[in-house]
Design a protein around this motif. Structure first.
Motif, mmCIF file in Angstrom:
data_model
loop_
_atom_site.group_PDB
_atom_site.id
_atom_site.type_symbol
_atom_site.label_atom_id
_atom_site.label_comp_id
_atom_site.label_asym_id
_atom_site.label_seq_id
_atom_site.Cartn_x
_atom_site.Cartn_y
_atom_site.Cartn_z
ATOM 1 N N LYS A 2 0.828 -1.187 0.000
ATOM 2 C CA LYS A 2 0.000 0.000 0.000
ATOM 3 C C LYS A 2 0.869 1.246 0.000
ATOM 4 C CE LYS A 2 -3.874 -2.282 0.275
ATOM 5 N NZ LYS A 2 -4.808 -2.337 -0.857
ATOM 6 N N ILE A 3 0.280 2.351 -0.502
ATOM 7 C CA ILE A 3 1.019 3.610 -0.572
ATOM 8 C C ILE A 3 1.504 4.043 0.820
ATOM 9 C CG2 ILE A 3 0.748 6.085 -1.019
ATOM 10 C CD1 ILE A 3 1.174 4.514 -3.494
ATOM 11 N N ASP A 315 -8.151 9.904 -14.527
ATOM 12 C CA ASP A 315 -9.432 9.256 -14.231
ATOM 13 C C ASP A 315 -9.549 7.896 -14.921
ATOM 14 O OD1 ASP A 315 -10.222 11.359 -12.648
ATOM 15 O OD2 ASP A 315 -11.437 12.336 -14.196
ATOM 16 N N LYS A 317 -7.047 5.958 -15.321
ATOM 17 C CA LYS A 317 -5.923 5.168 -14.800
ATOM 18 C C LYS A 317 -4.762 5.090 -15.795
ATOM 19 C CE LYS A 317 -8.593 4.232 -11.290
ATOM 20 N NZ LYS A 317 -8.445 4.982 -10.008
ATOM 21 N N ASP A 381 0.788 10.864 -4.795
ATOM 22 C CA ASP A 381 -0.665 11.049 -4.796
ATOM 23 C C ASP A 381 -1.255 10.635 -6.144
ATOM 24 O OD1 ASP A 381 -0.665 12.079 -2.191
ATOM 25 O OD2 ASP A 381 -0.183 14.080 -2.929
ATOM 26 N N ASN A 384 -1.187 6.864 -6.447
ATOM 27 C CA ASN A 384 -2.315 6.282 -5.722
ATOM 28 C C ASN A 384 -3.610 6.421 -6.518
ATOM 29 O OD1 ASN A 384 -3.450 5.001 -3.465
ATOM 30 N ND2 ASN A 384 -4.083 6.964 -2.587
ATOM 31 N N GLN A 385 -3.764 7.574 -7.174
ATOM 32 C CA GLN A 385 -4.983 7.844 -7.932
ATOM 33 C C GLN A 385 -5.153 6.890 -9.108
ATOM 34 O OE1 GLN A 385 -5.267 11.921 -9.126
ATOM 35 N NE2 GLN A 385 -7.105 11.633 -10.351
ATOM 36 N N ILE A 386 -4.050 6.512 -9.758
ATOM 37 C CA ILE A 386 -4.151 5.619 -10.927
ATOM 38 C C ILE A 386 -3.829 4.167 -10.560
ATOM 39 C CG2 ILE A 386 -3.558 7.523 -12.498
ATOM 40 C CD1 ILE A 386 -0.790 6.255 -12.828
ATOM 41 N N ASP A 387 -3.738 3.904 -9.265
ATOM 42 C CA ASP A 387 -3.478 2.542 -8.768
ATOM 43 C C ASP A 387 -2.126 2.001 -9.230
ATOM 44 O OD1 ASP A 387 -5.977 2.546 -7.536
ATOM 45 O OD2 ASP A 387 -6.971 1.733 -9.314
ATOM 46 N N TYR A 388 -1.138 2.874 -9.274
ATOM 47 C CA TYR A 388 0.214 2.448 -9.652
ATOM 48 C C TYR A 388 1.051 2.276 -8.391
ATOM 49 C CZ TYR A 388 5.008 2.584 -11.300
ATOM 50 O OH TYR A 388 6.330 2.288 -11.511
ATOM 51 N N LYS A 389 1.722 1.150 -8.280
ATOM 52 C CA LYS A 389 2.575 0.859 -7.129
ATOM 53 C C LYS A 389 4.033 0.987 -7.545
ATOM 54 C CE LYS A 389 -1.141 -0.425 -4.852
ATOM 55 N NZ LYS A 389 -2.127 -0.298 -5.947
#
Length: 405
Positions: A2-3, A315, A317, A381, A384-389
């Motif tokens: 997780k972020i 939006d 991703k 941030d 996290n918004q685009i679900d990139y780890k």
């Protein structure tokens, strides 16, 4: 991971590294930078004779050197590049002041900086003239020509012109004044025809900063990290936006660049231009099915407009990379930039070149190539918004990490 866990990891690393590396930046930025390295003064040939010098001297008649400055308009990236050139000239002893009242990360008005120097900098060697600083979007080409002609051919008080960007440099070469012209912040000075090659400018009066592989390295990093299949790109001038370099990387690695050329000056208003750009962005996502987007230089120069317009990719991703301008990452418009213009590193290099010309070197005899070290800025941030780890390796490679958590 997780972020929040990533952030905790970063903080642990930061604390353990602080004793030996130190920190730069403020607020929500975690950063660091390499030690600045300039050209040794003076250089000697095998026989011990001085072949180049850049430290302060007065003019032969005892007077001060004067530099003209030409830029396009207020722009954060060229301001930052100029800022570190001025700081390096100070470090070399050409001028003194207590502290520049500007922020190299957020300010944009280069003429305001130059005008401040004219009023406040002290020097026995160099002076600044407010009538010799120009924006090409404020003064017409004829106005700049006539002003420079007065300074160079009548008053004979300009010893060097520092030009920022491709279009001002093209204009100044057309003027053909017999005065040294140093060209900085040019994406591709060879491809633009401004100089002959990295080894030879083709004219003793001309010098340009060259990093011929910077944009290819940038795109290769983006591809190696994200392995996109189809990256979107809107550009105005294909050479300025390094499209030939990007296409070469795409061909080598087998991915597609969905390209749209959009010339801002062909529209009657900014509103019309941005409306068309918005339509292209929607088409890229809905029809072209891009899985990444790169914001090229000069496509959107306003931070707020960039943040609003690029949100459509986030939006969906889709990661957004910046070609030039860490401000786009800092303000949340883009996920990442591998900055091809290391202003902190190139500042001393360009300052040394200016000093060398004042010392009598011909611009065409001076080295032009300076390869910048990678300078990564990442916005967690946006990640996290685009679900990139982001990987651990990416995190420790970043000079700056932006986050509000």
């Amino acid at each position: 991971m997780k972020i929040k866990k990533i952030l905790r990891t970063i903080l642990v690393l930061a604390v353990s590294a602080a004793m030996c590396l130190g920190f730069t930046g403020c607020g929500n930025e975690i950063g660091g930078q390499d030690e600045l390295v300039g050209v040794t003064q003076p250089e000697e040939d095998e026989g011990g004779s001085i072949t180049r010098a850049y430290k302060p001297i007065k003019k032969a008649n005892g007077g001060k050197f004067k530099m003209a400055y030409v830029d396009i308009d207020p722009y954060k990236e060229t301001f930052r590049m100029l800022y570190y050139v001025i700081e390096s000239l100070k470090d070399d002893g050409w001028l003194t002041y207590d502290e520049l009242p500007f922020d190299p990360e957020n300010d944009a008005d280069s003429l305001e900086l130059m005008n401040w120097l004219a009023d406040n900098a002290e020097s026995e060697y160099i002076e600044f003239d407010k009538t010799a600083f120009y924006y090409t979007t404020v003064s017409t080409e004829d106005e700049i020509y006539e002003s420079l002609k007065q300074h160079i051919e009548v008053d004979k008080d300009i010893d060097l012109i520092l030009s920022m960007g491709t279009s001002p440099s093209v204009m100044l070469q057309k003027f053909n004044f017999d005065v040294p012209l140093l060209m900085y912040a040019v994406s591709d000075p060879i491809g633009s025809g401004l100089i002959k090659s990295a080894e030879d400018s083709g004219d003793d009066r001309y010098w340009a900063h060259v990093d011929s592989s910077s944009y290819a390295r940038q795109m290769q990093y983006y591809y190696d990290t994200f392995e996109f299949r189809n990256i979107g790109s809107v550009y105005g001038d294909e050479v300025v936006c390094a499209m030939p370099d990007y296409r070469g990387v795409a061909e080598k690695n087998g991915f597609t660049i969905t390209e749209y050329q959009l010339q801002k000056d062909s529209f009657s208003s900014d509103e019309e231009y941005f409306d068309e750009l918005s339509k292209i962005y929607k088409k890229m996502i809905d029809e072209d099915k891009v899985d990444a987007y790169i914001l090229n230089t000069n496509v959107i120069t306003d931070d707020e407009i960039a943040r609003n317009m690029l949100q459509v990719f986030l939006d969906a991703k889709i990661p957004v990379f910046a070609q030039v301008g860490s401000n786009y990452v800092k303000n949340g418009s883009a996920l990442l930039i591998v900055d091809p213009r290391d202003a902190i590193g190139t500042g001393p290099f360009v300052a040394n070149i200016i000093g060398s010309v004042f010392n009598g070197s011909k611009p065409g005899d001076l080295e032009q190539e300076y390869i910048s070290s990678p300078y990564l800025t990442l916005n967690l941030d946006v990640a996290n918004q685009i679900d990139y780890k982001p990987s651990f390796e990416m995190l420790i490679a970043c000079e700056k990490i932006i986050c509000t958590q």
